[in-house]
Enzyme design. Structure first.
Site, PDB file in Angstrom:
ATOM      1  N   ASP A  20       0.826  -1.215   0.000  1.00 38.26           N
ATOM      2  CA  ASP A  20       0.000   0.000   0.000  1.00 38.26           C
ATOM      3  C   ASP A  20       0.861   1.268   0.000  1.00 38.26           C
ATOM      4  OD1 ASP A  20      -2.360   1.411  -0.020  1.00 38.26           O
ATOM      5  OD2 ASP A  20      -2.665   1.291   2.146  1.00 38.26           O
ATOM      6  N   ASN A  68     -10.914  -2.977  -5.149  1.00 40.92           N
ATOM      7  CA  ASN A  68     -10.143  -2.012  -5.950  1.00 40.92           C
ATOM      8  C   ASN A  68     -10.785  -1.692  -7.308  1.00 40.92           C
ATOM      9  OD1 ASN A  68      -6.933  -3.126  -4.630  1.00 40.92           O
ATOM     10  ND2 ASN A  68      -8.120  -1.329  -4.053  1.00 40.92           N
TER      11      ASN A  68
HETATM   12  C1  IPE Z   1      -5.366  -2.754   0.113  1.00 39.54           C
HETATM   13  O1  IPE Z   1      -5.066  -1.411  -0.129  1.00 39.54           O
HETATM   14  C2  IPE Z   1      -5.342  -3.531  -1.162  1.00 39.54           C
HETATM   15  C3  IPE Z   1      -4.047  -3.694  -1.787  1.00 39.54           C
HETATM   16  C4  IPE Z   1      -2.902  -3.245  -1.350  1.00 39.54           C
HETATM   17  C5  IPE Z   1      -4.051  -4.461  -2.991  1.00 39.54           C
HETATM   18  P1  IPE Z   1      -6.203  -0.306  -0.341  1.00 39.54           P
HETATM   19  O2  IPE Z   1      -5.500   0.968  -0.530  1.00 39.54           O
HETATM   20  O3  IPE Z   1      -7.136  -0.749  -1.395  1.00 39.54           O
HETATM   21  O4  IPE Z   1      -6.963  -0.369   1.053  1.00 39.54           O
HETATM   22  P2  IPE Z   1      -7.856   0.734   1.776  1.00 39.54           P
HETATM   23  O5  IPE Z   1      -8.856   1.220   0.779  1.00 39.54           O
HETATM   24  O6  IPE Z   1      -6.940   1.832   2.209  1.00 39.54           O
HETATM   25  O7  IPE Z   1      -8.452   0.023   2.946  1.00 39.54           O
HETATM   26  C1  IPE Z   2      -1.723   0.041  -3.273  1.00 39.29           C
HETATM   27  O1  IPE Z   2      -1.447   1.404  -3.319  1.00 39.29           O
HETATM   28  C2  IPE Z   2      -1.913  -0.575  -4.627  1.00 39.29           C
HETATM   29  C3  IPE Z   2      -3.270  -1.067  -4.895  1.00 39.29           C
HETATM   30  C4  IPE Z   2      -4.255  -1.030  -4.072  1.00 39.29           C
HETATM   31  C5  IPE Z   2      -3.497  -1.633  -6.201  1.00 39.29           C
HETATM   32  P1  IPE Z   2      -2.606   2.485  -3.359  1.00 39.29           P
HETATM   33  O2  IPE Z   2      -2.952   2.757  -4.781  1.00 39.29           O
HETATM   34  O3  IPE Z   2      -3.725   2.073  -2.496  1.00 39.29           O
HETATM   35  O4  IPE Z   2      -1.859   3.725  -2.747  1.00 39.29           O
HETATM   36  P2  IPE Z   2      -2.501   4.824  -1.795  1.00 39.29           P
HETATM   37  O5  IPE Z   2      -3.052   4.103  -0.609  1.00 39.29           O
HETATM   38  O6  IPE Z   2      -3.563   5.527  -2.573  1.00 39.29           O
HETATM   39  O7  IPE Z   2      -1.348   5.695  -1.434  1.00 39.29           O
HETATM   40 MG    MG Z   3      -4.138   2.375  -0.541  1.00 40.50          MG
END
Ligand code: IPE
Ligand code: IPE
Ligand code: MG
Length: 239
Positions: A20, A68
């Site tokens: 993340d 996602n």
């Molecule tokens: C969790 O991250 C999913 C992945 C890293 C694939 P998200 O960014 O989607 O989670 P939330 O929305 O902050 O809970």
């Molecule tokens: C995790 O990084 C990757 C996926 C969930 C695919 P994010 O895209 O959630 O990154 P932030 O949380 O917005 O910084």
């Molecule tokens: Mg995220």
């Protein structure tokens, strides 16, 4: 436990990583979010190699959740394109005898991705240096719901009795049927939640949270998480 003994404590067998912070990494640099995903994919490769080097036997990366899909279409498309590219590059890990497994609902992924997933799994099924698990379109609730459906069908067809259903049977109907429970879950980016990752398998997991954004996550951070894990006292409900 005395400090000098900590390094002798067992390593986690199965490490889960919630990758993340890609979006925030890009935003900090004034770049579109997809640049963060591209950088995060590089970190992924580096951390897989290091996990193998330090003797981790199973490592699961949360790459795309069932939630996602709610993201803007262009971001989802950019992530899917990256998967397509990086699945080709998994061949490098095959050469190193890493077993590759995918968990999640594949039916919503492109035919091309599904074919590549099937191919890497088939080619690597007998390797045992390390198992690399990629969670793509994965959600813990989806996984458990799917297992319930499979079991219900088996009961309906008379292949199972209701009295046969115990936690081992449920586990054997999850996507992770051949993967041990997760010991340590690492989440970078400052968030302290599971976000639907391995919710059944993490019943007794230890957690390691850090504010570092995933693209900046280093080999040292992985080692630090393992050292912190070794200092924990796991009791599994006992004394
Ligand atoms: C969790 O991250 C999913 C992945 C890293 C694939 P998200 O960014 O989607 O989670 P939330 O929305 O902050 O809970
Ligand atoms: C995790 O990084 C990757 C996926 C969930 C695919 P994010 O895209 O959630 O990154 P932030 O949380 O917005 O910084
Ligand atoms: Mg995220």
């Amino acid at each position: 436990m005395a400090k000098e003994n900590i390094s002798d404590a067992p390593m986690p067998v199965h490490v889960g990583v919630i990758m993340d912070g890609n979006g925030r990494w890009a935003k900090k640099r004034g770049l579109p979010r997809k640049f963060g995903h591209r950088e995060g994919a590089k970190t992924f490769r580096k951390i897989v190699r290091h996990a193998k080097a330090i003797g981790i036997k199973y490592i699961t990366f949360y790459a795309f959740s069932t939630e996602n899909w709610k993201r803007p279409d262009d971001e989802v498309q950019a992530i899917m394109k990256l998967f397509d590219k990086y699945l080709d590059e998994l061949d490098d890990f095959l050469k190193e005898h890493v077993r590759i497994r995918f968990i999640g609902d594949r039916s919503m992924l492109s035919e091309s991705l599904q074919a590549k997933m099937k191919r890497s799994e088939a080619l690597s099924k007998d390797y045992d240096i390390m198992t690399l698990v990629l969670a793509i379109n994965y959600g813990g609730r989806d996984e458990i719901t799917n297992a319930v459906k499979v079991i219900a069908q088996e009961v309906k067809e008379g292949k199972l009795e209701i009295s046969d259903i115990d936690d081992r049977l449920v586990q054997s109907r999850l996507y992770t049927e051949d993967i041990p429970d997760v010991d340590l879950i690492i989440r970078p980016s400052g968030e302290q939640r599971l976000s639907n990752f391995l919710i059944w398998q993490s019943a007794y997991a230890e957690y390691y949270f850090t504010d570092i954004l995933w693209p900046d996550f280093s080999k040292k951070d992985l080692e630090k998480a393992c050292e912190v894990y070794k200092e924990r006292h796991r009791r599994f409900g006992g004394v």
